[in-house]
Design a protein around this motif. Structure first.
Motif, mmCIF file in Angstrom:
data_model
loop_
_atom_site.group_PDB
_atom_site.id
_atom_site.type_symbol
_atom_site.label_atom_id
_atom_site.label_comp_id
_atom_site.label_asym_id
_atom_site.label_seq_id
_atom_site.Cartn_x
_atom_site.Cartn_y
_atom_site.Cartn_z
ATOM 1 N N ALA B 134 0.842 -1.196 0.000
ATOM 2 C CA ALA B 134 0.000 0.000 0.000
ATOM 3 C C ALA B 134 0.880 1.249 0.000
ATOM 4 N N GLY B 135 0.544 2.182 -0.838
ATOM 5 C CA GLY B 135 1.301 3.424 -0.890
ATOM 6 C C GLY B 135 2.541 3.360 -1.759
ATOM 7 N N GLY B 136 2.983 2.129 -2.081
ATOM 8 C CA GLY B 136 4.171 1.981 -2.927
ATOM 9 C C GLY B 136 3.834 2.264 -4.375
ATOM 10 N N PRO B 137 4.880 2.455 -5.180
ATOM 11 C CA PRO B 137 4.619 2.741 -6.588
ATOM 12 C C PRO B 137 4.144 1.501 -7.339
ATOM 13 N N LEU B 138 3.414 1.755 -8.377
ATOM 14 C CA LEU B 138 2.850 0.700 -9.199
ATOM 15 C C LEU B 138 3.808 0.398 -10.351
ATOM 16 N N SER B 139 4.252 -0.858 -10.450
ATOM 17 C CA SER B 139 5.083 -1.215 -11.610
ATOM 18 C C SER B 139 4.170 -1.773 -12.695
ATOM 19 N N ILE B 140 4.463 -1.377 -13.910
ATOM 20 C CA ILE B 140 3.608 -1.794 -15.022
ATOM 21 C C ILE B 140 4.455 -2.517 -16.068
ATOM 22 N N ARG B 141 3.946 -3.630 -16.540
ATOM 23 C CA ARG B 141 4.589 -4.322 -17.662
ATOM 24 C C ARG B 141 3.629 -4.314 -18.840
ATOM 25 N N ILE B 142 4.120 -3.903 -19.979
ATOM 26 C CA ILE B 142 3.253 -3.798 -21.157
ATOM 27 C C ILE B 142 3.898 -4.530 -22.333
ATOM 28 N N ALA B 143 3.127 -5.366 -22.999
ATOM 29 C CA ALA B 143 3.589 -5.949 -24.255
ATOM 30 C C ALA B 143 2.854 -5.228 -25.369
ATOM 31 N N MET B 144 3.577 -4.891 -26.437
ATOM 32 C CA MET B 144 2.890 -4.164 -27.500
ATOM 33 C C MET B 144 3.355 -4.594 -28.884
ATOM 34 N N SER B 145 2.586 -4.154 -29.859
ATOM 35 C CA SER B 145 2.901 -4.403 -31.260
ATOM 36 C C SER B 145 3.173 -3.050 -31.907
ATOM 37 N N VAL B 146 4.153 -3.014 -32.802
ATOM 38 C CA VAL B 146 4.502 -1.760 -33.466
ATOM 39 C C VAL B 146 4.267 -1.923 -34.961
ATOM 40 N N ARG B 147 3.719 -0.885 -35.551
ATOM 41 C CA ARG B 147 3.485 -0.943 -36.995
ATOM 42 C C ARG B 147 4.811 -1.061 -37.738
ATOM 43 N N PHE B 148 4.803 -1.889 -38.758
ATOM 44 C CA PHE B 148 6.001 -2.112 -39.558
ATOM 45 C C PHE B 148 6.559 -0.768 -40.041
ATOM 46 N N GLY B 149 7.850 -0.511 -39.789
ATOM 47 C CA GLY B 149 8.475 0.718 -40.254
ATOM 48 C C GLY B 149 8.503 1.823 -39.210
ATOM 49 N N ARG B 150 7.768 1.638 -38.114
ATOM 50 C CA ARG B 150 7.738 2.656 -37.050
ATOM 51 C C ARG B 150 9.009 2.511 -36.217
ATOM 52 N N ARG B 151 9.614 3.647 -35.807
ATOM 53 C CA ARG B 151 10.804 3.581 -34.962
ATOM 54 C C ARG B 151 10.415 3.101 -33.570
ATOM 55 N N ILE B 152 10.953 1.953 -33.183
ATOM 56 C CA ILE B 152 10.510 1.312 -31.948
ATOM 57 C C ILE B 152 10.856 2.140 -30.712
ATOM 58 N N ALA B 153 12.091 2.668 -30.663
ATOM 59 C CA ALA B 153 12.517 3.410 -29.469
ATOM 60 C C ALA B 153 11.599 4.604 -29.210
ATOM 61 N N ASP B 154 11.233 5.317 -30.265
ATOM 62 C CA ASP B 154 10.342 6.477 -30.103
ATOM 63 C C ASP B 154 8.987 6.052 -29.565
ATOM 64 N N ALA B 155 8.473 4.949 -30.146
ATOM 65 C CA ALA B 155 7.150 4.476 -29.737
ATOM 66 C C ALA B 155 7.156 4.085 -28.260
#
Lengths: 180, 193
Positions: B134-155
């Protein structure tokens, strides 16, 4: 912006497992027509097929969080549909309903499309196969299930599945002789 | 069943029955049995079996292109919409009179998906939350898909920033680490045309 319709099956199944109903809707629209066609071949009836697939999809929604390999969602759905269909066939047998309605449904002229007459012939032959043979044929040839999987689905042994499949194939080959 | 109707007669000169051939076909013809592969009659039977299998798949595929009515889908989706998966409660804030306000895990997933999908070329896949104390920070893990040709680091950078802002705006919840994995690449349908 990217829309869900451009997403892979794996992504949609993962999101649906997280509770995303819209992603599940896209997944359902992508695969339901195949699942219904598959279930029609299994049960021999359009009405039963609709019921089986609808039930299967609702079951799938509940069980999605347990799906280990979301990229295989289509074959996972096919398996749930086969379970529902074989359950239904079993209970239909218990209530001793005669299969006449199935043959009638298969021969329904409204469903006859522009298919080649060879397709029509096979459709008729499959509809006329005894139910226990037709089910193993469809699970194997259309569903791509193994003997072990089929045995579990229809409640018998792999050896019996092997025998039934051979009898189904023999019957189909004989009746389709002129097309071979 | 009469004897001649059985699947136990041997085919050609192979010494194998139709049932053997049927099982052999289903094992993808491995390990290879020379007596079957050399026998013309066996070959003809195997080819016919394969053809009929293919034809039945075509039969189903052909019926599968018939569209289903919207009402057909409505029946399912009505049921699905009723069964919202809420998950655990996560404390969001506490009012002055001590009332705790919570948000469900399911609602946060939804928020994170919406924020991510707004980013051009990004589609969110799985979301996981770790909320240790309680009161601690929330860690989030996200898996995602990137459109072909999109710069991954920016996304990824934009996703982290937008998710942090959106979640923290909800209340007193603080976001700790946001792990992002890119597990998929997709093509936009409009671009394919």
């Amino acid at each position: 912006m990217s829309t869900l319709t451009s997403a892979t099956d794996a992504l949609l199944a993962s999101r649906a497992a997280d509770g995303d109903q819209l992603a599940f809707g896209v997944l359902v629209r992508r695969h339901a027509p195949f699942l219904v066609a598959f279930a029609i071949k299994l049960t021999g009836s359009r009405a039963d097929a609709d019921d089986c697939v609808q039930e299967a999809l609702i079951t799938a929604w509940r069980r999605l969080p347990d799906l280990a390999e979301p990229e295989k969602v289509r074959s996972w759905l096919t398996t749930i549909v086969s379970r529902k269909a074989t359950d239904r066939l079993r209970s239909r047998k218990i209530s001793e309903q005669i299969d006449e309605e199935m043959v009638a449904a298969e021969g329904d002229p409204e469903r006859a499309t522009v298919a080649s007459s060879q397709m029509d012939a096979l459709k008729r032959v499959l509809a006329e196969l005894p139910e226990d043979l037709r089910v193993v044929w469809v699970l194997r040839e259309v569903g791509g299930h193994s003997y072990e999987e089929i045995a579990e689905e229809v409640g018998t042994t792999p050896a019996t599945v092997r025998g039934r499949l051979a009898r189904a194939r023999k019957t189909v080959l004989e009746r389709m002789q002129e097309w071979r | 069943m009469t004897a001649h109707d059985e699947t136990t007669e041997t085919i050609g000169g192979s010494g194998y029955t139709l049932e053997d051939l049927s099982a052999y076909l289903d094992r993808n013809r491995t390990p290879r049995i020379a007596a079957i592969e050399r026998d013309a009659e066996c070959q003809a039977v195997l080819a016919s079996m394969e053809r009929m299998g293919r034809l039945s798949r075509e039969l189903v595929a052909e019926q599968a292109v018939e569209p289903l009515a919207d009402s057909w889908y409505d029946d399912i989706m009505r049921e699905v919409m009723r069964e919202f998966r809420a998950g655990r409660d996560i404390p969001l804030a506490r009012t002055d009179d001590g009332t705790e306000i919570v948000v469900t895990e399911g609602a946060l997933y939804e928020l994170i998906r919406c924020v991510g999908d707004e980013i051009p070329g990004v589609l969110i896949s799985r979301v996981r939350l770790d909320h240790p104390e309680a009161g601690g920070p929330l860690s989030i893990r996200i898996a995602m898909s990137v459109r072909f040709g999109r710069r991954i680091a920016d996304a990824v950078d934009q996703l982290r920033e937008d998710v942090r802002t959106a979640v923290e705006r909800q209340g007193d919840l603080r976001v700790g680490t946001i792990d992002v994995t890119v597990g998929d690449v997709h093509l936009d349908e409009e671009e394919e045309r």
